[in-house]
Design a protein around this motif. Sequence first.
Motif, short mmCIF file in Angstrom:
data_model
loop_
_atom_site.label_atom_id
_atom_site.label_comp_id
_atom_site.label_asym_id
_atom_site.label_seq_id
_atom_site.Cartn_x
_atom_site.Cartn_y
_atom_site.Cartn_z
N PHE A 17 0.94 -1.18 0.16
CA PHE A 17 -0.02 0.20 0.01
C PHE A 17 1.01 1.18 -0.09
O PHE A 17 1.97 1.38 0.44
N THR A 18 0.44 2.37 -0.90
CA THR A 18 1.05 3.35 -0.89
C THR A 18 -0.08 4.68 -0.27
O THR A 18 -1.48 4.43 -1.13
N GLY A 19 -0.06 5.04 0.74
CA GLY A 19 -1.02 6.17 1.13
C GLY A 19 -1.12 6.35 2.68
O GLY A 19 0.06 6.18 3.28
N LYS A 20 -2.12 6.65 3.23
CA LYS A 20 -2.29 6.98 4.77
C LYS A 20 -3.43 6.29 5.45
O LYS A 20 -4.32 6.18 4.95
N VAL A 21 -2.87 5.91 6.60
CA VAL A 21 -4.19 5.25 7.42
C VAL A 21 -4.25 6.26 8.63
O VAL A 21 -3.41 6.75 9.44
N ASN A 22 -5.43 6.88 8.73
CA ASN A 22 -5.64 7.73 9.68
C ASN A 22 -6.15 7.33 11.13
O ASN A 22 -6.72 6.18 10.89
N ILE A 23 -5.80 7.81 12.15
CA ILE A 23 -6.14 7.15 13.47
C ILE A 23 -6.93 8.03 14.01
O ILE A 23 -6.75 9.50 14.29
N LEU A 24 -8.18 7.66 14.43
CA LEU A 24 -9.22 8.47 14.86
C LEU A 24 -9.80 7.88 16.30
O LEU A 24 -9.61 6.56 16.48
N SER A 25 -10.12 8.79 17.15
CA SER A 25 -10.74 8.56 18.53
C SER A 25 -11.89 7.46 18.15
O SER A 25 -12.80 8.05 17.31
N ASN A 26 -12.02 6.57 18.96
CA ASN A 26 -13.28 5.68 18.89
C ASN A 26 -14.63 6.49 19.34
O ASN A 26 -15.77 6.43 19.05
N LEU A 27 -14.50 7.51 20.47
CA LEU A 27 -15.48 8.27 20.96
C LEU A 27 -16.15 8.88 20.36
O LEU A 27 -17.21 9.40 20.11
#
Length: 182
Positions: A17-27
């Motif tokens: 993969f080339t790109g971004k994995v965004n990390i988001l709050s579950n809340l």
Amino acid sequence: MESRVLNVIDEQLAVEFTGKVNILSNLNHQFLGHILFLDGDVIQVAFLRHRGVRAFFELFIQEYALQSFEYVVEPELVEEKERQIHYPYSTLKQRLREVLRLHRETVKFRPPENIKILLDADFLEDTLPISSREFDVLRTLTDWNSPADLYQNCDLMEHEVTHALISLRKKGALKILAPKKE
């Protein structure tokens, strides 16, 4: 070492993969950071206020502490100049095991949140040698004296702060103020 984020990373590595994995709050779905991939290689991590390898470790420590995050995969153009992590993923995973071990060993020594940690003025006049980690903790303590603020505002990993506090306490560099009883 089973981890949701490891599964997400492994999936992206498998398809190069080339790109971004965004990390988001579950809340509240607040953006907390990202993992950047280039041709299936982890090249950059930003998480909370950390960047690079330290952010990679902090993400796993937070997940280990039972934080839950959402991961959103977004293909995008990524250039080599964005690389901040130069270790292969296998090395990162190996070092992660050591960081998690240190975290598990020191979490029980973290000071309680209801105390205040102050510098002992007499220690400042002593000539005892201090390490760079101890110096970072002392520097942070000049602005913040609650354990929560210290851990949040110091640039060190949690286990590094804990080790430095233990060492500084043994050297007599700290004064601990217990909460007032009412």
